[in-house]
Design a protein around this motif. Structure first.
Motif, PDB file in Angstrom:
ATOM      1  N   MET A   1       0.332  -1.471   0.395  1.00 30.93           N
ATOM      2  CA  MET A   1      -0.070  -0.209  -0.426  1.00 30.93           C
ATOM      3  C   MET A   1       0.844   1.212   0.208  1.00 30.93           C
ATOM      4  SD  MET A   1      -2.597  -0.714   2.767  1.00 30.93           S
ATOM      5  CE  MET A   1      -4.390   0.150   2.002  1.00 30.93           C
ATOM      6  N   ILE A   2       0.522   2.488  -0.913  1.00 32.58           N
ATOM      7  CA  ILE A   2       0.876   3.398  -1.016  1.00 32.58           C
ATOM      8  C   ILE A   2       0.535   4.671  -0.115  1.00 32.58           C
ATOM      9  CG2 ILE A   2       2.447   4.937  -2.629  1.00 32.58           C
ATOM     10  CD1 ILE A   2       1.651   2.915  -5.160  1.00 32.58           C
ATOM     11  N   PRO A   3       1.189   5.127   0.879  1.00 31.99           N
ATOM     12  CA  PRO A   3       0.858   5.868   1.826  1.00 31.99           C
ATOM     13  C   PRO A   3       0.536   7.570   1.152  1.00 31.99           C
ATOM     14  CG  PRO A   3       3.637   6.687   1.969  1.00 31.99           C
ATOM     15  CD  PRO A   3       3.063   5.245   0.704  1.00 31.99           C
ATOM     16  N   SER A   4      -0.846   8.710   1.282  1.00 29.39           N
ATOM     17  CA  SER A   4      -1.071   9.926   0.643  1.00 29.39           C
ATOM     18  C   SER A   4       0.346  10.319   1.056  1.00 29.39           C
ATOM     19  CB  SER A   4      -1.410   9.525   0.840  1.00 29.39           C
ATOM     20  OG  SER A   4      -2.380  10.633   2.287  1.00 29.39           O
ATOM     21  N   ALA A   5       0.313  11.433   0.022  1.00 34.72           N
ATOM     22  CA  ALA A   5       1.270  12.657  -0.145  1.00 34.72           C
ATOM     23  C   ALA A   5       1.272  13.172   1.713  1.00 34.72           C
ATOM     24  CB  ALA A   5       1.233  13.453  -0.964  1.00 34.72           C
ATOM     25  N   SER A   6       0.087  13.778   1.386  1.00 33.91           N
ATOM     26  CA  SER A   6      -0.114  14.031   3.143  1.00 33.91           C
ATOM     27  C   SER A   6       0.224  13.811   4.039  1.00 33.91           C
ATOM     28  CB  SER A   6      -2.188  14.813   3.054  1.00 33.91           C
ATOM     29  OG  SER A   6      -2.751  13.546   2.740  1.00 33.91           O
ATOM     30  N   THR A   7      -0.216  12.320   4.130  1.00 34.18           N
ATOM     31  CA  THR A   7       0.486  11.500   5.432  1.00 34.18           C
ATOM     32  C   THR A   7       1.733  11.183   5.742  1.00 34.18           C
ATOM     33  OG1 THR A   7      -1.874  10.122   4.508  1.00 34.18           O
ATOM     34  CG2 THR A   7       0.604   8.847   6.077  1.00 34.18           C
ATOM     35  N   ILE A   8       2.846  11.596   4.322  1.00 32.72           N
ATOM     36  CA  ILE A   8       3.614  11.265   4.596  1.00 32.72           C
ATOM     37  C   ILE A   8       4.583  12.924   5.677  1.00 32.72           C
ATOM     38  CG2 ILE A   8       6.019  11.274   3.335  1.00 32.72           C
ATOM     39  CD1 ILE A   8       4.844   9.471   1.334  1.00 32.72           C
ATOM     40  N   ARG A   9       3.841  13.882   4.028  1.00 34.46           N
ATOM     41  CA  ARG A   9       4.267  15.438   4.695  1.00 34.46           C
ATOM     42  C   ARG A   9       3.579  15.178   6.181  1.00 34.46           C
ATOM     43  NH1 ARG A   9       2.451  16.448  -0.559  1.00 34.46           N
ATOM     44  NH2 ARG A   9       0.215  16.690   0.044  1.00 34.46           N
ATOM     45  N   SER A  10       2.724  14.975   6.373  1.00 39.15           N
ATOM     46  CA  SER A  10       1.998  14.970   8.028  1.00 39.15           C
ATOM     47  C   SER A  10       3.489  14.521   8.623  1.00 39.15           C
ATOM     48  CB  SER A  10       0.820  14.712   8.473  1.00 39.15           C
ATOM     49  OG  SER A  10       0.813  13.799   7.932  1.00 39.15           O
ATOM     50  N   THR A  11       3.935  13.052   8.947  1.00 38.52           N
ATOM     51  CA  THR A  11       4.614  12.847   9.208  1.00 38.52           C
ATOM     52  C   THR A  11       5.551  13.742   9.318  1.00 38.52           C
ATOM     53  OG1 THR A  11       3.445  10.257   8.217  1.00 38.52           O
ATOM     54  CG2 THR A  11       5.957  10.362   9.784  1.00 38.52           C
ATOM     55  N   VAL A  12       5.713  13.880   8.010  1.00 39.16           N
ATOM     56  CA  VAL A  12       7.828  15.065   8.443  1.00 39.16           C
ATOM     57  C   VAL A  12       7.676  15.856   9.216  1.00 39.16           C
ATOM     58  CG1 VAL A  12       8.918  16.372   6.188  1.00 39.16           C
ATOM     59  CG2 VAL A  12       8.512  13.955   5.639  1.00 39.16           C
ATOM     60  N   ARG A  13       6.495  16.762   8.700  1.00 35.73           N
ATOM     61  CA  ARG A  13       6.342  18.080  10.182  1.00 35.73           C
ATOM     62  C   ARG A  13       6.087  17.904  11.123  1.00 35.73           C
ATOM     63  NH1 ARG A  13       1.578  19.009   6.867  1.00 35.73           N
ATOM     64  NH2 ARG A  13       1.967  19.269   4.741  1.00 35.73           N
ATOM     65  N   GLN A  14       5.756  16.889  11.964  1.00 40.56           N
ATOM     66  CA  GLN A  14       5.175  15.910  13.350  1.00 40.56           C
ATOM     67  C   GLN A  14       7.123  15.814  13.852  1.00 40.56           C
ATOM     68  OE1 GLN A  14       3.274  12.652  13.479  1.00 40.56           O
ATOM     69  NE2 GLN A  14       1.109  13.879  12.256  1.00 40.56           N
ATOM     70  N   HIS A  77      -2.192   3.340   0.557  1.00 37.82           N
ATOM     71  CA  HIS A  77      -3.063   2.818   0.160  1.00 37.82           C
ATOM     72  C   HIS A  77      -2.183   1.793  -1.482  1.00 37.82           C
ATOM     73  CE1 HIS A  77      -6.014   4.295   2.906  1.00 37.82           C
ATOM     74  NE2 HIS A  77      -5.439   5.518   3.092  1.00 37.82           N
ATOM     75  N   PRO A  78      -2.883   1.601  -2.125  1.00 38.70           N
ATOM     76  CA  PRO A  78      -2.321   1.052  -3.346  1.00 38.70           C
ATOM     77  C   PRO A  78      -2.858   1.827  -4.092  1.00 38.70           C
ATOM     78  CG  PRO A  78      -5.099   0.023  -3.009  1.00 38.70           C
ATOM     79  CD  PRO A  78      -4.527   0.701  -1.396  1.00 38.70           C
ATOM     80  N   PRO A  79      -1.336   2.598  -5.489  1.00 38.91           N
ATOM     81  CA  PRO A  79      -1.661   3.029  -6.455  1.00 38.91           C
ATOM     82  C   PRO A  79      -3.038   3.478  -7.223  1.00 38.91           C
ATOM     83  CG  PRO A  79       0.015   1.767  -7.093  1.00 38.91           C
ATOM     84  CD  PRO A  79      -0.694   1.416  -5.772  1.00 38.91           C
ATOM     85  N   ALA A  80      -3.795   3.935  -8.096  1.00 37.08           N
ATOM     86  CA  ALA A  80      -4.667   4.336  -8.799  1.00 37.08           C
ATOM     87  C   ALA A  80      -3.808   3.030 -10.017  1.00 37.08           C
ATOM     88  CB  ALA A  80      -5.836   5.425  -9.242  1.00 37.08           C
ATOM     89  N   ILE A  81      -4.875   2.188 -10.850  1.00 35.93           N
ATOM     90  CA  ILE A  81      -4.006   1.923 -12.091  1.00 35.93           C
ATOM     91  C   ILE A  81      -3.750   2.929 -12.882  1.00 35.93           C
ATOM     92  CG2 ILE A  81      -3.876   0.032 -13.642  1.00 35.93           C
ATOM     93  CD1 ILE A  81      -2.979  -1.654 -10.521  1.00 35.93           C
ATOM     94  N   ALA A 109       3.623   1.237 -13.560  1.00 32.01           N
ATOM     95  CA  ALA A 109       3.127   2.147 -14.251  1.00 32.01           C
ATOM     96  C   ALA A 109       2.385   3.125 -13.116  1.00 32.01           C
ATOM     97  CB  ALA A 109       2.228   2.942 -15.362  1.00 32.01           C
ATOM     98  N   ALA A 110       1.415   2.887 -12.084  1.00 34.26           N
ATOM     99  CA  ALA A 110       0.752   3.645 -11.126  1.00 34.26           C
ATOM    100  C   ALA A 110       1.853   3.927 -10.428  1.00 34.26           C
ATOM    101  CB  ALA A 110      -0.482   2.978 -10.630  1.00 34.26           C
ATOM    102  N   SER A 111       2.801   2.799  -9.468  1.00 33.89           N
ATOM    103  CA  SER A 111       3.582   3.117  -8.502  1.00 33.89           C
ATOM    104  C   SER A 111       4.552   3.786  -9.468  1.00 33.89           C
ATOM    105  CB  SER A 111       3.844   1.940  -8.617  1.00 33.89           C
ATOM    106  OG  SER A 111       3.594   1.033  -7.951  1.00 33.89           O
ATOM    107  N   ALA A 112       5.138   4.214 -10.562  1.00 32.80           N
ATOM    108  CA  ALA A 112       5.731   5.164 -10.575  1.00 32.80           C
ATOM    109  C   ALA A 112       5.151   6.684 -10.646  1.00 32.80           C
ATOM    110  CB  ALA A 112       6.425   5.239 -12.133  1.00 32.80           C
TER     111      ALA A 112
END
Length: 174
Positions: A1-14, A77-81, A109-112
């Motif tokens: 599963m891939i994290p959302s960009a906002s999840t990663i950004r909030s983790t970095v901000r914290q 979350h899995p990427p949209a194909i 391709a979706a993962s990339a």
């Protein structure tokens, strides 16, 4: 599963993920360690590690204060194909009998595309990609030049279903 960009950004901000300073020196030292084979991999703090195959992708962050391998898995979350254009697809038939391969290529391709998005919005500073050879080859076709400049290592190994300790050992020993 891939994290959302906002999840990663909030983790970095914290402050849960320390960012290493972006410099050619860090990238060059990591690449030198991999290319010589004499040294173990020095993974900068804040490096993102993507472990993928044609069906799954797991994301990790290196959270160590010192350079080294201290991975923490990020839920995702899995990427949209992304489906290829109909006129560009290779249809199953005698020349290409494996329709499953098309699904795996679409997932790669979706993962990339997802990794490209994270790179473009600044979430990824450094990246290590661990993937089986076929998926890695397909992902490379779709990497944006911005993401390519952030890749400090690629390992053509299928470790997507391996435990975290095995992945960390693979990277540390590279």
């Amino acid at each position: 599963m891939i994290p959302s960009a906002s999840t990663i950004r909030s983790t970095v901000r914290q402050g849960l993920i320390e960012k290493a300073p972006r410099s050619a020196g860090v990238q060059a030292s990591c690449l030198a360690a991999w290319s010589t084979g004499d040294l173990s991999m020095i993974l900068p703090a804040g490096t993102t590690v993507a472990v993928a195959d044609g069906e799954t992708i797991r994301m990790f962050h290196n959270t160590g204060v010192k350079p080294g391998v201290h991975l923490v898995e990020i839920t995702a979350h899995p990427p949209a194909i992304i489906h290829s254009r109909p006129d560009a697809r290779h249809y199953t038939g005698s020349a290409n009998p494996d329709g499953r391969r098309l699904i795996e290529e679409d997932f790669a391709a979706a993962s990339a595309a997802f990794l490209n998005k994270l790179s473009m919005d600044g979430t990824i500073e450094y990246l290590v990609v661990v993937s089986d050879p076929r998926t890695l080859g397909e992902m490379r076709k779709h990497f944006h030049h911005d993401l390519r400049s952030k890749i400090i290592g690629e390992l053509a190994k299928d470790f997507s279903r391996r435990p975290l300790e095995d992945i960390a050992s693979l990277i540390a020993g590279a």
